[in-house]
Design a protein around this motif. Structure first.
Motif, PDB file in Angstrom:
ATOM      1  N   GLU A 126      69.259  55.732  40.179  1.00  0.00           N
ATOM      2  CA  GLU A 126      69.908  54.571  41.062  1.00  0.00           C
ATOM      3  C   GLU A 126      68.831  54.148  42.137  1.00  0.00           C
ATOM      4  OE1 GLU A 126      74.539  55.078  41.555  1.00  0.00           O
ATOM      5  OE2 GLU A 126      73.525  56.515  42.296  1.00  0.00           O
ATOM      6  N   MET A 131      69.651  50.207  43.230  1.00  0.00           N
ATOM      7  CA  MET A 131      71.071  49.689  43.180  1.00  0.00           C
ATOM      8  C   MET A 131      71.931  50.842  42.907  1.00  0.00           C
ATOM      9  SD  MET A 131      71.350  48.389  39.148  1.00  0.00           S
ATOM     10  CE  MET A 131      73.168  47.915  39.246  1.00  0.00           C
ATOM     11  N   ILE A 133      74.882  52.395  41.077  1.00  0.00           N
ATOM     12  CA  ILE A 133      75.651  52.133  39.827  1.00  0.00           C
ATOM     13  C   ILE A 133      77.302  52.439  40.030  1.00  0.00           C
ATOM     14  CG2 ILE A 133      75.756  52.629  37.484  1.00  0.00           C
ATOM     15  CD1 ILE A 133      72.896  53.289  37.505  1.00  0.00           C
ATOM     16  N   THR A 144      80.425  50.218  39.968  1.00  0.00           N
ATOM     17  CA  THR A 144      80.358  48.858  40.866  1.00  0.00           C
ATOM     18  C   THR A 144      80.170  47.772  40.059  1.00  0.00           C
ATOM     19  OG1 THR A 144      77.864  49.124  41.068  1.00  0.00           O
ATOM     20  CG2 THR A 144      79.019  50.358  42.739  1.00  0.00           C
ATOM     21  N   VAL A 145      80.191  46.434  40.970  1.00  0.00           N
ATOM     22  CA  VAL A 145      80.275  45.009  40.285  1.00  0.00           C
ATOM     23  C   VAL A 145      78.758  45.066  39.642  1.00  0.00           C
ATOM     24  CG1 VAL A 145      80.216  42.815  40.494  1.00  0.00           C
ATOM     25  CG2 VAL A 145      81.739  44.044  41.871  1.00  0.00           C
ATOM     26  N   GLU A 146      77.827  45.256  40.073  1.00  0.00           N
ATOM     27  CA  GLU A 146      76.359  45.255  39.928  1.00  0.00           C
ATOM     28  C   GLU A 146      76.027  46.261  38.721  1.00  0.00           C
ATOM     29  OE1 GLU A 146      73.750  47.114  43.334  1.00  0.00           O
ATOM     30  OE2 GLU A 146      73.135  45.304  42.410  1.00  0.00           O
ATOM     31  N   GLY A 147      76.684  47.360  39.024  1.00  0.00           N
ATOM     32  CA  GLY A 147      76.721  48.678  37.986  1.00  0.00           C
ATOM     33  C   GLY A 147      77.405  48.260  36.648  1.00  0.00           C
ATOM     34  N   LYS A 148      78.343  47.538  36.425  1.00  0.00           N
ATOM     35  CA  LYS A 148      79.164  47.171  35.281  1.00  0.00           C
ATOM     36  C   LYS A 148      77.951  46.407  34.359  1.00  0.00           C
ATOM     37  CE  LYS A 148      83.138  44.910  33.434  1.00  0.00           C
ATOM     38  NZ  LYS A 148      82.344  44.338  32.019  1.00  0.00           N
ATOM     39  N   SER A 149      77.472  45.685  34.950  1.00  0.00           N
ATOM     40  CA  SER A 149      76.425  44.666  34.186  1.00  0.00           C
ATOM     41  C   SER A 149      75.121  45.850  33.620  1.00  0.00           C
ATOM     42  CB  SER A 149      75.472  43.712  34.893  1.00  0.00           C
ATOM     43  OG  SER A 149      76.686  42.707  35.367  1.00  0.00           O
ATOM     44  N   PHE A 150      74.751  46.757  34.304  1.00  0.00           N
ATOM     45  CA  PHE A 150      73.954  47.652  33.664  1.00  0.00           C
ATOM     46  C   PHE A 150      74.604  48.440  32.781  1.00  0.00           C
ATOM     47  CE2 PHE A 150      71.898  51.597  34.163  1.00  0.00           C
ATOM     48  CZ  PHE A 150      70.477  51.431  34.001  1.00  0.00           C
ATOM     49  N   GLN A 153      74.622  46.797  29.442  1.00  0.00           N
ATOM     50  CA  GLN A 153      73.429  46.504  28.790  1.00  0.00           C
ATOM     51  C   GLN A 153      72.948  47.906  28.587  1.00  0.00           C
ATOM     52  OE1 GLN A 153      71.814  43.820  28.148  1.00  0.00           O
ATOM     53  NE2 GLN A 153      70.474  44.924  27.187  1.00  0.00           N
TER      54      GLN A 153
END
Length: 382
Positions: A126, A131, A133, A144-150, A153
């Motif tokens: 992190e 960020m 996660i 987290t919201v941005e963690g979901k995208s990570f 991927q």
């Protein structure tokens, strides 16, 4: 102009949100530099020190030339070089495991690593990414919201990485010597015993790793590369998968012995009262197929977790249910009757990833299974 002329009044502040957008500002020497592009004869680094993130400190000395202004500097910078050297597939496995299990402890058990080591590595990741996660609470772990995208991927990266082993390990043996085959739970226990002898004979050098589960569990595992192929009820709609039909399997009506529906001319599945229909729990595709055969499904709380449990409930006089033909046994203490038409049936097929380089082998396997199914009295090969 030399570095002494800069003094303590300012040091370069270059904010770069993308490689094509650059803003220039200034701040006091003792302030934290949020973002710096340090460029000189031998260094080029995008750095960030905001949000309380801690990175290794470096000392840059020389000339910053951004094409708009040239500034001499001699200041201590906090550098974070954005490259892949600090990122490993093992880190991604930790992140995906935590997201799947919702717990650092269970994720550590799954990954067979000490929990403190896993937690420390994820925090390090992190910090590297800049960020958060996971949102950590006393009761559970939330992505987290941005963690979901990570995480999404990361799953794709791990799936592609597993393909590397598939490619490297390929040999003269079919499927590289190992095939991880899964089947939905209302099919696997009854189909595996029928196909394994013939498969062992045809693929003598192949090690089969078999598993079962719900469609909603197996399809993501297939897409993520955790299994190689899945035997399931068609159609399947995921664009990442290829599939082919193998056989049609009829459903039989299972009733307690002596029940009116077990007699000739008795009520069919559709004509039964809703409270008499026994179903599997949600998540089983067989449940949806059973309900689709009812013009007025109604609601029932009479559910079971497996086909075998359903059959026990029927034998105990709790009601009636639909049973796939391959799951019917002479030992079952219930009365079975055939249902008219093709409404009460399912099409069974094999699915695999379109990206898998072994597509021709899966097609050949499908044809082998189709030929094996022709010897079954209770299904119709496609």
């Amino acid at each position: 102009m030399d570095s002494s002329e800069v003094g303590t009044s300012f040091s370069p502040h270059l904010c770069m949100s993308t490689y094509g957008k650059l803003e220039i500002g200034a701040f006091g020497r003792n302030e934290r530099c949020p973002s710096i592009l340090a460029k000189g004869p031998s260094i080029l680094a995008i750095v960030s020190g905001t949000g309380g993130r801690r990175f290794s400190r470096g000392r840059a000395r020389g000339l910053i030339d951004v094409g708009l202004v040239t500034i001499w500097y001699d200041v201590a910078l906090e550098l974070r070089v954005m490259n892949l050297s600090g990122l490993s597939l093992r880190d991604l496995e930790y992140v995906v495991a935590i997201a799947d299990h919702g717990s650092f402890v269970r994720a550590a058990e799954h990954c067979r690593v000490a929990q403190p080591s896993l937690s420390a590595q994820v925090r390090k990741l992190e910090a590297l990414l800049g960020m958060v996660i996971f949102e950590r609470t006393t009761r559970r772990v939330i992505v987290t919201v941005e963690g979901k995208s990570f995480v999404d991927q990361a799953r794709r990266v791990l799936a592609e990485a597993r393909l590397l082993f598939t490619i490297v390990q390929r040999s003269d043996k079919p499927f590289g010597g190992v095939l991880r085959l899964a089947a939905i739970s209302t099919l696997g226990p009854y189909l595996y015993p029928r196909i394994l002898p013939a498969l062992r004979k045809k693929y003598s050098g192949l090690a089969l790793v078999l598993s079962e589960g719900l469609t909603g569990e197996l399809v993501p595992k297939l897409i993520d590369g955790e299994v190689d192929a899945v035997l399931l009820s068609l159609p399947q709609t995921d664009a990442a998968l290829a599939s082919t039909a193998i056989f049609f399997e009829p459903f039989l009506l299972a009733c307690p012995k002596g029940h009116p529906a077990s007699r000739k001319g008795g009520p069919t599945w559709d004509a039964l009262d809703a409270e008499e229909r026994l179903l599997l729990e949600e998540g089983h595709c067989l449940r949806e197929q059973a309900l689709a055969g009812c013009s007025a499904p109604g609601r029932t709380n009479r559910l079971a977790t497996s086909l075998e449990t359903l059959k026990y409930m029927v034998a105990a006089g709790e009601g009636c249910t639909l049973v796939p033909a391959l799951a019917v046994s002479e030992r079952d203490a219930v009365a079975y009757s055939r249902l008219p038409g093709t409404t009460f049936s399912r099409k069974v097929g094999l699915a695999w990833r379109k990206s898998d380089p072994r597509a021709m082998e899966f097609s050949a396997l499908s044809e082998s299974l189709r030929q094996i199914a022709k010897s079954f009295d209770d299904v119709k090969a496609t």
